[in-house]
Design a protein around this motif. Structure first.
Motif, mmCIF file in Angstrom:
data_model
loop_
_atom_site.group_PDB
_atom_site.id
_atom_site.type_symbol
_atom_site.label_atom_id
_atom_site.label_comp_id
_atom_site.label_asym_id
_atom_site.label_seq_id
_atom_site.Cartn_x
_atom_site.Cartn_y
_atom_site.Cartn_z
ATOM 1 N N GLY A 91 -7.692 -2.352 -5.618
ATOM 2 C CA GLY A 91 -6.481 -2.059 -4.863
ATOM 3 C C GLY A 91 -6.246 -0.568 -4.803
ATOM 4 N N VAL A 92 -5.046 -0.185 -4.403
ATOM 5 C CA VAL A 92 -4.708 1.235 -4.273
ATOM 6 C C VAL A 92 -3.381 1.501 -4.979
ATOM 7 C CG1 VAL A 92 -5.944 1.519 -2.095
ATOM 8 C CG2 VAL A 92 -3.507 0.908 -2.065
ATOM 9 N N ARG A 93 -3.151 2.774 -5.283
ATOM 10 C CA ARG A 93 -1.886 3.224 -5.835
ATOM 11 C C ARG A 93 -0.985 3.605 -4.667
ATOM 12 N NH1 ARG A 93 0.499 2.611 -10.561
ATOM 13 N NH2 ARG A 93 -1.535 2.977 -11.556
ATOM 14 N N TRP A 94 0.110 2.873 -4.488
ATOM 15 C CA TRP A 94 1.020 3.160 -3.381
ATOM 16 C C TRP A 94 1.623 4.553 -3.521
ATOM 17 C CZ3 TRP A 94 -0.284 -0.071 0.009
ATOM 18 C CH2 TRP A 94 -0.501 -1.418 -0.276
ATOM 19 N N GLY A 95 1.798 5.210 -2.387
ATOM 20 C CA GLY A 95 2.366 6.553 -2.390
ATOM 21 C C GLY A 95 1.345 7.656 -2.568
ATOM 22 N N VAL A 96 0.077 7.273 -2.721
ATOM 23 C CA VAL A 96 -1.010 8.253 -2.881
ATOM 24 C C VAL A 96 -1.968 8.091 -1.706
ATOM 25 C CG1 VAL A 96 -2.911 9.037 -4.354
ATOM 26 C CG2 VAL A 96 -0.811 8.132 -5.397
ATOM 27 N N LEU A 129 -0.072 1.037 3.864
ATOM 28 C CA LEU A 129 -1.164 1.676 4.606
ATOM 29 C C LEU A 129 -1.231 1.219 6.060
ATOM 30 C CD1 LEU A 129 -4.176 1.830 2.113
ATOM 31 C CD2 LEU A 129 -2.481 3.578 2.640
ATOM 32 N N GLY A 130 -0.671 0.045 6.345
ATOM 33 C CA GLY A 130 -0.696 -0.448 7.717
ATOM 34 C C GLY A 130 -2.052 -0.963 8.163
ATOM 35 N N LYS A 131 -2.977 -1.087 7.216
ATOM 36 C CA LYS A 131 -4.289 -1.684 7.491
ATOM 37 C C LYS A 131 -4.397 -2.984 6.714
ATOM 38 C CE LYS A 131 -7.110 2.485 8.185
ATOM 39 N NZ LYS A 131 -8.386 3.128 7.810
ATOM 40 N N VAL A 132 -5.167 -3.932 7.246
ATOM 41 C CA VAL A 132 -5.488 -5.117 6.469
ATOM 42 C C VAL A 132 -6.341 -4.680 5.274
ATOM 43 C CG1 VAL A 132 -6.726 -7.312 6.467
ATOM 44 C CG2 VAL A 132 -5.355 -6.646 8.455
ATOM 45 N N ILE A 133 -5.935 -5.076 4.072
ATOM 46 C CA ILE A 133 -6.643 -4.654 2.859
ATOM 47 C C ILE A 133 -7.248 -5.885 2.190
ATOM 48 C CG2 ILE A 133 -6.490 -3.444 0.659
ATOM 49 C CD1 ILE A 133 -3.963 -2.061 1.674
ATOM 50 N N PRO A 159 -1.142 -7.998 6.547
ATOM 51 C CA PRO A 159 -1.647 -8.799 5.416
ATOM 52 C C PRO A 159 -2.570 -8.024 4.488
ATOM 53 C CG PRO A 159 -1.891 -9.986 7.492
ATOM 54 C CD PRO A 159 -1.524 -8.574 7.840
ATOM 55 N N ARG A 160 -2.539 -8.460 3.248
ATOM 56 C CA ARG A 160 -3.541 -8.067 2.255
ATOM 57 C C ARG A 160 -4.143 -9.360 1.715
ATOM 58 N NH1 ARG A 160 -0.551 -5.419 -2.282
ATOM 59 N NH2 ARG A 160 1.263 -6.548 -1.504
#
Length: 216
Positions: A91-96, A129-133, A159-160
């Motif tokens: 996953g990712v760290r939100w805000g980064v 991010l506005g992308k499907v992850i 969606p994720r």
């Protein structure tokens, strides 16, 4: 996987267990110790390494028999993305921003990526991010599911998908998911393999069961 990458230009991403191999091959003691207690000893035996000592394992991973695999894993990317889709192991760290993400987050993050304030009771985090992850890493059985999970904070949220179906979880529903998306990230199909039996996950189930603010 090496054949698919070399002959068909497939993309294989690095996961945390792959990184155990890569870092242990450099002699990193923390990676070696973490790998050892997370299936490493079993893996070493399957690789023909009959010792639990770091120097022995390091030499074996860099010896001619295993060096091609060590090199292959060393060259795997952390992410793959298009204008509409992002794939990453954990996953990712939100805000980064994506180009400033920490390796540990890309390979290890869990609740802070899934939930608001990192709390399961607070519901799914909005996809910033506005992308499907698409991610793996956490077996879906943790959330009392089988197959995979579609995460949306609300019906408008992009969606994720979590597609670690727990093949090594020991759960009766543990298996492997192949998720197919169209170039825009739209759902096409999901096939779930349990005990070598292929099942198609009905789209009706996905929309009714997984589109929810409630992760349970």
């Amino acid at each position: 996987m090496m054949n698919r990458v070399n002959q068909h230009s497939d993309i294989v991403l690095l996961g945390n267990h792959d990184d155990f191999w890569v870092q242990t091959a450099t002699g990193d003691d923390l990676s070696y110790q973490t790998w050892r207690i997370n299936g490493g000893a079993h893996t070493w035996r399957k690789l023909g390494i009959h010792s639990g000592a770091l120097p022995v394992i390091q030499r074996a991973l860099n010896a001619p028999k295993l060096a091609p695999y060590t090199k292959f894993l060393s060259n795997r990317p952390f992410t793959w993305e298009t204008g509409k889709i992002l794939a990453v192991h954990a996953g990712v760290r939100w805000g980064v921003s994506l180009n400033k993400q920490e390796k540990d987050d890309l390979l290890w993050i869990r609740n802070d990526y899934y939930f608001n304030a990192g709390l399961e009771s607070a519901g799914w985090h909005k996809n910033e991010l506005g992308k499907v992850i698409v991610t793996g890493h956490t077996p879906v059985q943790i959330f009392n599911r089988s197959g995979f999970i579609k995460m949306q904070a609300d019906s408008q949220d992009v969606p994720r998908y979590l597609i670690d179906a727990g093949s090594r979880s020991g759960a009766f529903s543990g298996g492997i998911v192949a998720l197919t998306l169209d170039p825009n990230g739209g759902f096409v199909s999901a096939k779930f393999v349990v005990n070598q039996q292929v099942q198609e996950i009905p789209n009706k189930l996905i929309e009714e069961d997984f589109l929810s603010k409630d992760p349970k």
